[in-house]
Scaffold this motif. Structure first.
Motif, PDB file in Angstrom:
ATOM      1  N   SER A 123     -26.149  11.875  29.663  1.00 11.62           N
ATOM      2  CA  SER A 123     -25.437  13.084  29.262  1.00 11.62           C
ATOM      3  C   SER A 123     -25.703  13.341  27.786  1.00 11.62           C
ATOM      4  O   SER A 123     -25.622  12.430  26.969  1.00 11.62           O
ATOM      5  CB  SER A 123     -23.932  12.894  29.484  1.00 11.62           C
ATOM      6  OG  SER A 123     -23.201  13.946  28.870  1.00 11.62           O
ATOM      7  N   ILE A 124     -26.058  14.567  27.456  1.00 12.89           N
ATOM      8  CA  ILE A 124     -26.225  14.950  26.055  1.00 12.89           C
ATOM      9  C   ILE A 124     -25.117  15.937  25.720  1.00 12.89           C
ATOM     10  O   ILE A 124     -25.075  17.054  26.232  1.00 12.89           O
ATOM     11  CB  ILE A 124     -27.597  15.591  25.792  1.00 12.89           C
ATOM     12  CG1 ILE A 124     -28.720  14.574  25.949  1.00 12.89           C
ATOM     13  CG2 ILE A 124     -27.649  16.200  24.387  1.00 12.89           C
ATOM     14  CD1 ILE A 124     -28.703  13.472  24.911  1.00 12.89           C
ATOM     15  N   LEU A 154     -34.024  17.511  27.914  1.00 10.22           N
ATOM     16  CA  LEU A 154     -33.122  16.474  27.413  1.00 10.22           C
ATOM     17  C   LEU A 154     -32.443  15.736  28.563  1.00 10.22           C
ATOM     18  O   LEU A 154     -32.166  14.544  28.471  1.00 10.22           O
ATOM     19  CB  LEU A 154     -32.050  17.087  26.506  1.00 10.22           C
ATOM     20  CG  LEU A 154     -32.535  17.751  25.219  1.00 10.22           C
ATOM     21  CD1 LEU A 154     -31.344  18.209  24.397  1.00 10.22           C
ATOM     22  CD2 LEU A 154     -33.404  16.811  24.412  1.00 10.22           C
ATOM     23  N   HIS A 155     -32.188  16.432  29.628  1.00 10.47           N
ATOM     24  CA  HIS A 155     -31.507  15.823  30.769  1.00 10.47           C
ATOM     25  C   HIS A 155     -32.472  15.067  31.677  1.00 10.47           C
ATOM     26  O   HIS A 155     -32.055  14.474  32.664  1.00 10.47           O
ATOM     27  CB  HIS A 155     -30.745  16.898  31.544  1.00 10.47           C
ATOM     28  CG  HIS A 155     -29.586  17.449  30.769  1.00 10.47           C
ATOM     29  ND1 HIS A 155     -28.372  16.824  30.699  1.00 10.47           N
ATOM     30  CD2 HIS A 155     -29.480  18.545  29.981  1.00 10.47           C
ATOM     31  CE1 HIS A 155     -27.554  17.515  29.927  1.00 10.47           C
ATOM     32  NE2 HIS A 155     -28.202  18.549  29.470  1.00 10.47           N
ATOM     33  N   GLU A 156     -33.758  15.100  31.342  1.00  8.70           N
ATOM     34  CA  GLU A 156     -34.739  14.321  32.080  1.00  8.70           C
ATOM     35  C   GLU A 156     -35.042  13.011  31.368  1.00  8.70           C
ATOM     36  O   GLU A 156     -35.778  12.170  31.887  1.00  8.70           O
ATOM     37  CB  GLU A 156     -36.039  15.125  32.234  1.00  8.70           C
ATOM     38  CG  GLU A 156     -35.884  16.416  33.034  1.00  8.70           C
ATOM     39  CD  GLU A 156     -35.474  16.148  34.470  1.00  8.70           C
ATOM     40  OE1 GLU A 156     -35.984  15.184  35.069  1.00  8.70           O
ATOM     41  OE2 GLU A 156     -34.622  16.890  34.985  1.00  8.70           O
ATOM     42  N   LEU A 157     -34.475  12.819  30.173  1.00 10.09           N
ATOM     43  CA  LEU A 157     -34.744  11.598  29.413  1.00 10.09           C
ATOM     44  C   LEU A 157     -34.033  10.406  30.057  1.00 10.09           C
ATOM     45  O   LEU A 157     -32.822  10.405  30.200  1.00 10.09           O
ATOM     46  CB  LEU A 157     -34.263  11.754  27.968  1.00 10.09           C
ATOM     47  CG  LEU A 157     -35.047  12.723  27.089  1.00 10.09           C
ATOM     48  CD1 LEU A 157     -34.325  12.910  25.769  1.00 10.09           C
ATOM     49  CD2 LEU A 157     -36.454  12.201  26.847  1.00 10.09           C
ATOM     50  N   GLN A 158     -34.801   9.429  30.460  1.00 16.63           N
ATOM     51  CA  GLN A 158     -34.202   8.199  30.968  1.00 16.63           C
ATOM     52  C   GLN A 158     -34.739   7.010  30.171  1.00 16.63           C
ATOM     53  O   GLN A 158     -33.992   6.116  29.801  1.00 16.63           O
ATOM     54  CB  GLN A 158     -34.485   8.010  32.455  1.00 16.63           C
ATOM     55  CG  GLN A 158     -33.712   6.829  33.035  1.00 16.63           C
ATOM     56  CD  GLN A 158     -33.677   6.867  34.551  1.00 16.63           C
ATOM     57  OE1 GLN A 158     -34.287   7.730  35.165  1.00 16.63           O
ATOM     58  NE2 GLN A 158     -32.980   5.930  35.147  1.00 16.63           N
ATOM     59  N   ARG A 184     -32.847   2.701  25.488  1.00 15.52           N
ATOM     60  CA  ARG A 184     -32.911   3.131  26.873  1.00 15.52           C
ATOM     61  C   ARG A 184     -31.573   2.976  27.560  1.00 15.52           C
ATOM     62  O   ARG A 184     -30.818   2.042  27.291  1.00 15.52           O
ATOM     63  CB  ARG A 184     -33.972   2.319  27.611  1.00 15.52           C
ATOM     64  CG  ARG A 184     -35.392   2.617  27.107  1.00 15.52           C
ATOM     65  CD  ARG A 184     -36.436   1.832  27.863  1.00 15.52           C
ATOM     66  NE  ARG A 184     -37.762   2.174  27.391  1.00 15.52           N
ATOM     67  CZ  ARG A 184     -38.883   1.602  27.840  1.00 15.52           C
ATOM     68  NH1 ARG A 184     -38.804   0.681  28.773  1.00 15.52           N
ATOM     69  NH2 ARG A 184     -40.049   1.958  27.366  1.00 15.52           N
ATOM     70  N   PRO A 185     -31.254   3.889  28.481  1.00 12.35           N
ATOM     71  CA  PRO A 185     -29.973   3.807  29.193  1.00 12.35           C
ATOM     72  C   PRO A 185     -29.851   2.496  29.963  1.00 12.35           C
ATOM     73  O   PRO A 185     -30.837   1.885  30.343  1.00 12.35           O
ATOM     74  CB  PRO A 185     -30.014   5.010  30.136  1.00 12.35           C
ATOM     75  CG  PRO A 185     -31.046   5.930  29.557  1.00 12.35           C
ATOM     76  CD  PRO A 185     -32.052   5.045  28.883  1.00 12.35           C
ATOM     77  N   ALA A 198     -29.807  13.346  35.199  1.00 12.33           N
ATOM     78  CA  ALA A 198     -28.821  14.408  35.479  1.00 12.33           C
ATOM     79  C   ALA A 198     -29.437  15.399  36.445  1.00 12.33           C
ATOM     80  O   ALA A 198     -30.631  15.632  36.443  1.00 12.33           O
ATOM     81  CB  ALA A 198     -28.430  15.093  34.177  1.00 12.33           C
ATOM     82  N   ALA A 199     -28.599  15.983  37.254  1.00  9.32           N
ATOM     83  CA  ALA A 199     -29.102  16.955  38.223  1.00  9.32           C
ATOM     84  C   ALA A 199     -29.547  18.201  37.506  1.00  9.32           C
ATOM     85  O   ALA A 199     -29.005  18.551  36.481  1.00  9.32           O
ATOM     86  CB  ALA A 199     -28.027  17.284  39.227  1.00  9.32           C
TER      87      ALA A 199
END
Length: 236
Positions: free
Chosen positions: A2-3, A213-217, A227-228, A235-236
């Motif tokens: 989540s950003i 940004l929501h594709e960053l894993q 890294r998470p 994120a969807a």
């Protein structure tokens, strides 16, 4: 991931200030009676280490000039003054990709913050000339003259996140300046460089989008320790 907060730099991120910094540095060198004159590659080499706002420090980092603290301070002061005058007379262009990112992020409820080592007066002029009265409503935090040299976790990013009640892993910094990016990574934030120098960077024409940004894993622009945790999904 989540950003919730995006921190943007100004130099080369929100505004195209490179040519103005180059002219300001060379004017300051001339006024100081120094024979140094930078080309664009020389400025970029200095900015890669110090950031654009304080790039001129690269020219005075060795003796004997580095020992003359007053002369060094006067050189910085004159460079900042030259840059300030330049943005008043020739306001730089805003980066279209950064403006699109801001628009999409705000629409999604994400907070946008400005943290820069540009002096506060120059920061104010740049933002007010482009955004006018919307500065206070558009940006959750605006801070010029920031120092990124403090101990990890104690600098401007940590202070801003604490004030907003946001965790570092829910924030990202997009900048060109190594000191800012290093400070952000040390504080636990995600980082993306859009510097026009170096090899392992996102080029300005590939400026990261809000959707990306929501594709960053496991971002290639973020240190491994950033890294998470396992089990975190896109994120969807």
């Amino acid at each position: 991931m989540s950003i919730d907060v995006i921190f943007l730099g100004l130099d080369g991120v929100l505004f195209d200030t490179e040519a103005l910094h180059l002219a300001a540095c060379n004017a300051a060198f001339a006024n100081a009676g120094l024979s140094i004159r930078w080309t664009l590659p020389a400025l970029r080499a200095a900015a890669a280490r110090h950031g654009y706002a304080r790039a001129i420090g690269s020219a005075v980092a060795t003796p004997p000039l580095s020992r003359d603290k007053q002369r060094v301070a006067e050189l910085f002061e004159d460079k900042h003054r030259q840059f300030h005058q330049a943005i008043l007379s020739r306001p730089p262009q805003a980066q279209a990709a950064a403006l699109a990112l801001i628009e999409d992020a705000v629409a999604a409820g994400c907070k946008i913050c400005i943290l820069t080592d540009l002096p506060a007066p120059a920061t104010g002029v740049l933002l007010e000339r482009y955004f006018g009265a919307d500065v206070t409503s558009l940006f959750s935090v605006v801070a010029g003259g920031a120092s990124f040299d403090g101990p990890a976790g104690t600098g401007p990013y940590a202070y801003a996140l604490n004030a907003m009640g946001v965790q570092p892993q829910d924030a990202i910094v997009i900048d060109t300046a190594v000191p800012a990016l290093r400070a952000a990574a040390d504080a636990g934030l995600w980082t993306v460089s859009v510097a026009p120098y170096g090899t392992d960077v996102v080029r300005p024409r590939q400026f990261i989008t809000f959707d990306a940004l929501h594709e960053l894993q496991a971002s290639p622009y973020t240190p491994d320790q950033q890294r998470p945790a396992p089990g975190l999904h896109k994120a969807a």
